[in-house]
Design an enzyme around this catalytic site. Structure first.
Site, PDB file in Angstrom:
ATOM      1  N   ASP A 229       0.800  -1.075   0.005  1.00  9.59           N
ATOM      2  CA  ASP A 229       0.037   0.106   0.084  1.00  9.59           C
ATOM      3  C   ASP A 229       0.904   1.262  -0.038  1.00  9.59           C
ATOM      4  OD1 ASP A 229      -2.096   1.770   0.032  1.00  9.59           O
ATOM      5  OD2 ASP A 229      -3.047   0.856   1.780  1.00  9.59           O
TER       6      ASP A 229
HETATM    7  C1  BGC Z   1      -4.894   3.207   0.064  1.00  8.80           C
HETATM    8  C2  BGC Z   1      -4.955   2.326  -1.119  1.00  8.80           C
HETATM    9  C3  BGC Z   1      -4.864   3.131  -2.326  1.00  8.80           C
HETATM   10  C4  BGC Z   1      -3.453   3.798  -2.119  1.00  8.80           C
HETATM   11  C5  BGC Z   1      -3.345   4.581  -3.434  1.00  8.80           C
HETATM   12  C6  BGC Z   1      -3.599   4.161   0.125  1.00  8.80           C
HETATM   13  O1  BGC Z   1      -3.692   5.208   0.750  1.00  8.80           O
HETATM   14  O2  BGC Z   1      -5.167   2.512   1.309  1.00  8.80           O
HETATM   15  O3  BGC Z   1      -6.292   1.751  -1.067  1.00  8.80           O
HETATM   16  O4  BGC Z   1      -4.829   2.205  -3.414  1.00  8.80           O
HETATM   17  O5  BGC Z   1      -3.420   4.696  -1.404  1.00  8.80           O
HETATM   18  O6  BGC Z   1      -4.031   5.816  -3.632  1.00  8.80           O
END
Ligand code: BGC
Length: 802
Positions: A229
Site C-alpha cells: 500500500d
Molecule cells: C490506500 C489504497 C490506495 C492507495 C493509492 C492508500 O492510501 O490505502 O487503497 O490504493 O492509497 O491511492
C-alpha cells in the site's frame, strides 16, 4: 524462471530499480532492455487517474471516469454476474487511459460498523465478499490488465492504520479474514495483491512469512505480484524476502539501495531478487504495452447506464408499511433533504472518482412522473442546526400527501484514514424527521450512507429505501425503485444492529495505541448476533421486494441443495436465496450458521423455478489449529435456505463424514466462544484461543521514539519541540472542527497525527530521506541542536548525491 535470459542481462542496480516506483503511480522502465513501465491507478469503483498532482488521499483532481456504486453497495446485489460486468466496464476505462493495474477491489471484512472504509468494502461475510470480488477481478482482467485485491490483510480500522498491530488467532484469520482473499486469488485469479499497512500479530503484513509465503504463495498458489500500500513499506529487504515485489510509490531509489547493500553484504542471495524481478516482469509484459484491439474511445453514456443498472439491483428496500411504496403518482409529494439536490454517491479518500456526469434527484422528478409540489433542503448537510431551513421544510410538508425525505451521512464522515465516532446520522436530520412526522406522517425516507447506521427513528417513516453510495447514476436508480419501475432486489451484505454497543467488537475498536485485539474471534457480524441471540434492527441478507416469494421442495444430498422458488405476487421480481450451514455437533465451536452459497433468481408473477446451490470446498470446512489444516468435522449439519440470515424458509439435515482430526480445543477454557457470546472475552480466554500471550497494548512512554512511532506519540516525547508540535497539531485539529472545516481537520488527523515518522521519508516525494529522518528523531527525542545539524548535513549530502 520465465525471464531468465533477460534477468541475466540486467545489472544488479537495474534489477533493484524495478522493485519500487518511478514516481507516485508508475513503475520503473529500463529502456535499454525494452522493459516498459506500468501505470497503477485507483480504484475500486471507478478510475482515479491523476493527470497532474498525485496523492493517495483523493485530494487532487483526476480525469473524468464513471463513478460506479461502491463495493458496499454492489454487494447488496448478490449478483456476481453484475459484479463481473462492472469490472469489465471499469477495466475498459482503465485500458483507455493506459492503466495497467487497477487498485481494487477492497475486500477487508467489516468487523466494526464504524471502520472508516466500510463503504469501500463488500461485506461482513467472507464468502459473499470473496465471490463478489472474484467476479469483479475477472471482469477487470478480461481487458488484459491486472486488478489489485486489497488490503492484505486484517486491515480492520483506519485509525493508526500504518502502525496498528492486529492481534488475531489463526483460526479466525483463516476463516474470517483470509477466506475472501483466498477466493479472490483462486477463483478471481487476481494478478496482484496489495499488502495492508498494519501489522499482523507483531509483523508488518508485507514482511510476514506466514501470510506472504505459507498461505498466499504455497497454499493458494499465488504467482502474481504483491504491491505495498502507498508508503506502507517498513523494512524493504525483509519484505523482498517474503516476496513483496513492488514498493509504491517511489522512494527515489533509497530502498533499492537497501536491497543492493543487502546482496553485496551477503545478507540475502541475489536469487531472491531475481525471483521477485521475474514475477514483476511477467506482470509488466502481460499487462503493459498498447492494447491494439482495445476500444480507446469509451461510450460514457453506456457506462453511465450500466452504473444505473448496477445501482438498481443494489438498492435495498428496508421498510414498506401500508404499501406506501411504490409511490402513487397521483399523490402530492414534498421532496425534502439536501441529498435530493446534491446526491451522496461515493466516499472520500483514494477511491474518489471525478464522475463523467452526476444525476440529481431534483432534475429527474418530472421524468420519474412524480407529482412534486416543491423541494426544501430541510437541514444543513454537515450537521449545523438551522431552524429556518427546517421550518420551510415543515411548511412544504404540510401541503403534501407524502414526504420524500433524503437523509444520510455526509462525505466528510465516511472517509478513508478515519473511523466514524458513532453510528448515528446527524442530529439535525433526526430532529427534522421527528418534526416532519408531526405535520405529515406519510414519510418515505431515502437513506444514503456507505455503512451501517442506527435507526432509533425508524418508527417515524413508513417507507425506507437504502441507496447506500450508489454512484453517479444512483439518483435515477433510486427514483425508479420508488416509482416501481424497478422492483427492489438488494439484500443487506451486513447486519444493522439496534445500537452500536450491541456490536461484538464494541469493547475492542479501534485500537488506540499499539494494538487492536480481535477478541470476538469468529463472531463478527451475523455470526455473533445470530449465535448469541442478540436482537438486531435488520439482519444480514435482509431486503424487501414489491412481490413475495415462496420456497418449497427442498432436497439435500452430498452434492448440494435443490429447492423451488415461486413468485407469489403480482409483479416480476428477483429473489436472493441464501444457503446457510450449521454444525449440530458441539465439539468444535462454530457460529450457529454461516453463508455457504447463494443464488439470485428472476421470476415473473406466479412463475416457479427449481434451483440448485452446490456445496463447494468451503461448505463444511473449519481450520484446525492443531493439525494446521482445513478439516471437516464428522457431524450432522443443518442445511438452511433463507430469504435472510434469520428468515430461514427450508431446512434439511445432512450427515458428513469428517477428516478425522481430533477437536483442537479444551471446551471449558473457551466458554465465550462455545456460547457465541464473544463480545466480552477476558484476556485469559483470548490468550487461550490465541495460543500465545497478548502483547502489551499500551505505548511504552519511557522509550525513545523511532521510525514506526507516530506523530501522535510526540505527546510524550523527550524533546520539548516535539511536544509543542503535538500540541499545535491537536489545537489546529480542534480549531478546524470548531470553524466547520471538518475535512481539513480530518486530513490533519490521518496524514499528520497518525503518520509514522518513516512516512516523512516515504511520503514526501523526496523532500526527506531516512538519514535526515534520523536527525528529526534526534530532535524529537531531546537532542535538538545535534538533530538540526544532522538534518542539514544529510540534506546537503542528499542533494549532492542526486
Ligand atoms: C490506500 C489504497 C490506495 C492507495 C493509492 C492508500 O492510501 O490505502 O487503497 O490504493 O492509497 O491511492
Amino acid at each position: 524462471m520465465k525471464y531468465k535470459d533477460l534477468i541475466e542481462s540486467m545489472t544488479l542496480e537495474e534489477k533493484a530499480s524495478l522493485m519500487s516506483g518511478k514516481d507516485f503511480w508508475q513503475t520503473q522502465d529500463i529502456k535499454r532492455l525494452g522493459i516498459p513501465n506500468m501505470y497503477l491507478a485507483d480504484g475500486p469503483h471507478g478510475m482515479r487517474k491523476q493527470a497532474a498532482a498525485a496523492d493517495h488521499l483523493g485530494l487532487n483532481p483526476s480525469l473524468p471516469a464513471t463513478s460506479f456504486p461502491t463495493a458496499a453497495t454492489v454487494a447488496n446485489s448478490w449478483n456476481v454476474t453484475l459484479g463481473e460486468i462492472m469490472g469489465t466496464y471499469l477495466g475498459k476505462e482503465a485500458v483507455a487511459q493506459n492503466v495497467n493495474v487497477l487498485l481494487g477491489p477492497g475486500i477487508n471484512m467489516k468487523r466494526n460498523p464504524l471502520a472508516g472504509r466500510n463503504f469501500e468494502y463488500y461485506s461482513e461475510d467472507p464468502y459473499l465478499a470473496g465471490k463478489m470480488a472474484a467476479s469483479f477481478i475477472r471482469g477487470i482482467q478480461s481487458n488484459g490488465i491486472a486488478a489489485s485485491v486489497k488490503h492484505f490483510a486484517v486491515n480492520s480500522q483506519e485509525e493508526r492504520r500504518m502502525v496498528i498491530d492486529t492481534i488475531v488467532d489463526e483460526r479466525t484469520l483463516r476463516e474470517i479474514y483470509l477466506t475472501a482473499f483466498e477466493i479472490a486469488v483462486k477463483e478471481g485469479k487476481t494478478k496482484t495483491v496489495m499488502s495492508s499497512y498494519n501489522k499482523l500479530n507483531g509483523t508488518y503484513t508485507n514482511e510476514h512469512p506466514h501470510l506472504m509465503q505459507d498461505i498466499l504463495r504455497d497454499e493458494w498458489g499465488f504467482d502474481g505480484v504483491v504491491v505495498t500500500d502507498w508508503g506502507g513499506n517498513n523494512d524493504r529487504v525483509a519484505a523482498l524476502v517474503t516476496g513483496n515485489e513492488l514498493e509504491m510509490p517511489t522512494t527515489n531509489g533509497e530502498t533499492d539501495r537497501d536491497i543492493i547493500q543487502a546482496i553485496k553484504a551477503e545478507e540475502i542471495e541475489e536469487k531472491v531478487l531475481d525471483e521477485n524481478v521475474d514475477r514483476l516482469l511477467d506482470l509488466i509484459f502481460t499487462t503493459a504495452g498498447d492494447k491494439q484491439d482495445a476500444e480507446k474511445e469509451i461510450d460514457f453514456e453506456a457506462h453511465h447506464d450500466m452504473a444505473q443498472k448496477i445501482a438498481e439491483e443494489s438498492i435495498v428496500l428496508l421498510k414498506n408499511t401500508e404499501k406506501i411504496l411504490p409511490l402513487d403518482k397521483n399523490k402530492k409529494v414534498a421532496v425534502i433533504g439536501d441529498f435530493a439536490k446534491q446526491p451522496r454517491y461515493q466516499g472520500a479518500g483514494s477511491s474518489v472518482v471525478n464522475p463523467t456526469k452526476l444525476d440529481s434527484t431534483l432534475d429527474l422528478l418530472k421524468e420519474a412522473g412524480l407529482n412534486s409540489i416543491g423541494f426544501e433542503p430541510g437541514y444543513n448537510r454537515y450537521g449545523k442546526k438551522n431552524k429556518d431551513v427546517a421550518k420551510k421544510a415543515l411548511k412544504l410538508a404540510k401541503k403534501a400527501d407524502l414526504v420524500l425525505l433524503y437523509i444520510g451521512l455526509d462525505e466528510v464522515t465516511e472517509a478513508e484514514g478515519l473511523d466514524r465516532s458513532d453510528m448515528k446520522i446527524p442530529d439535525n436530520q433526526v430532529q427534522l424527521l421527528h418534526a416532519l412526522h408531526k405535520v405529515n406522517p406519510n414519510i418515505v425516507a431515502v437513506l444514503s450512507s456507505g455503512a451501517v447506521v442506527e435507526m432509533p427513528w425508524i418508527s417515524k417513516v413508513k417507507g425506507l429505501v437504502h441507496g447506500y453510495l450508489s454512484g453517479q447514476a444512483g439518483a435515477k436508480a433510486i427514483l425508479r425503485v420508488l416509482t416501481g419501475e424497478v422492483n427492489p432486489s438488494g439484500k443487506l451484505a451486513e447486519t444493522y444492529p439496534l445500537h452500536y454497543k450491541d456490536t461484538p467488537s464494541y469493547h475492542h475498536f479501534p485500537g488506540k495505541e499499539v494494538s487492536v485485539e480481535h477478541r470476538e474471534g469468529l463472531f463478527i457480524g451475523y455470526r455473533y448476533y445470530d449465535t448469541a441471540g442478540v436482537n438486531v434492527r435488520f439482519p444480514f441478507g435482509y431486503g424487501l421486494s414489491y412481490t413475495t416469494f415462496e420456497y418449497t421442495d427442498i432436497h439435500v444430498d452430498t452434492e448440494g441443495v435443490t429447492f423451488t422458488i415461486t413468485n407469489t405476487g403480482d409483479v416480476p421480481g428477483m429473489e436472493v436465496a441464501q444457503l446457510y450451514i450449521g454444525s449440530k455437533s458441539k465439539e468444535i465451536f462454530r457460529p450457529k450458521k454461516e453463508l455457504k452459497g447463494f443464488t439470485k433468481v428472476f421470476l415473473n408473477p406466479r412463475e416457479s423455478k427449481t434451483v440448485t446451490i452446490s456445496f463447494d470446498d468451503k461448505a463444511f470446512r473449519y481450520f484446525n489449529v492443531k493439525t494446521n489444516k482445513w478439516e471437516i468435522e464428522e457431524a450432522d449439519y443443518d442445511i438452511m435456505i433463507g430469504a435472510s440470515s434469520t428468515d430461514i424458509r427450508l431446512t434439511g439435515v445432512l450427515f458428513i463424514e469428517g477428516t478425522g482430526a481430533a477437536p483442537p480445543y479444551e471446551k471449558e477454557r473457551l466458554p465465550s466462544y462455545y456460547s457465541g457470546k464473544a463480545n466480552h472475552v477476558s484476556i485469559e480466554e483470548f490468550e487461550t484461543l490465541l495460543g500465545a500471550r497478548v502483547p502489551e497494548s499500551k505505548w511504552n512512554r519511557t522509550k525513545q521514539l523511532g521510525y514506526n512511532d507516530t506523530i501522535a506519540q510526540c505527546q510524550y516525547a523527550k524533546g520539548r519541540f516535539a511536544r509543542f508540535a503535538f500540541r499545535l497539531i491537536t489545537f489546529s485539529h480542534w480549531f478546524l472542527r470548531k470553524i466547520g472545516k471538518r475535512d481539513t481537520a480530518n486530513l490533519i488527523m490521518m496524514s499528520v497525527h497518525h503518520m509514522p515518522f518513516r512516512g516523512m521519508a516515504r511520503m514526501t516525494g523526496g523532500i526527506m530521506n531516512m538519514p535526515m529522518l534520523d536527525g528529526i528523531l534526534m530532535i524529537v527525542n531531546g537532542q535538538f541542536f545535534k538533530g538540526v545539524r544532522h538534518v542539514l548535513r544529510e540534506r546537503r549530502q542528499m542533494l549532492k548525491s542526486r
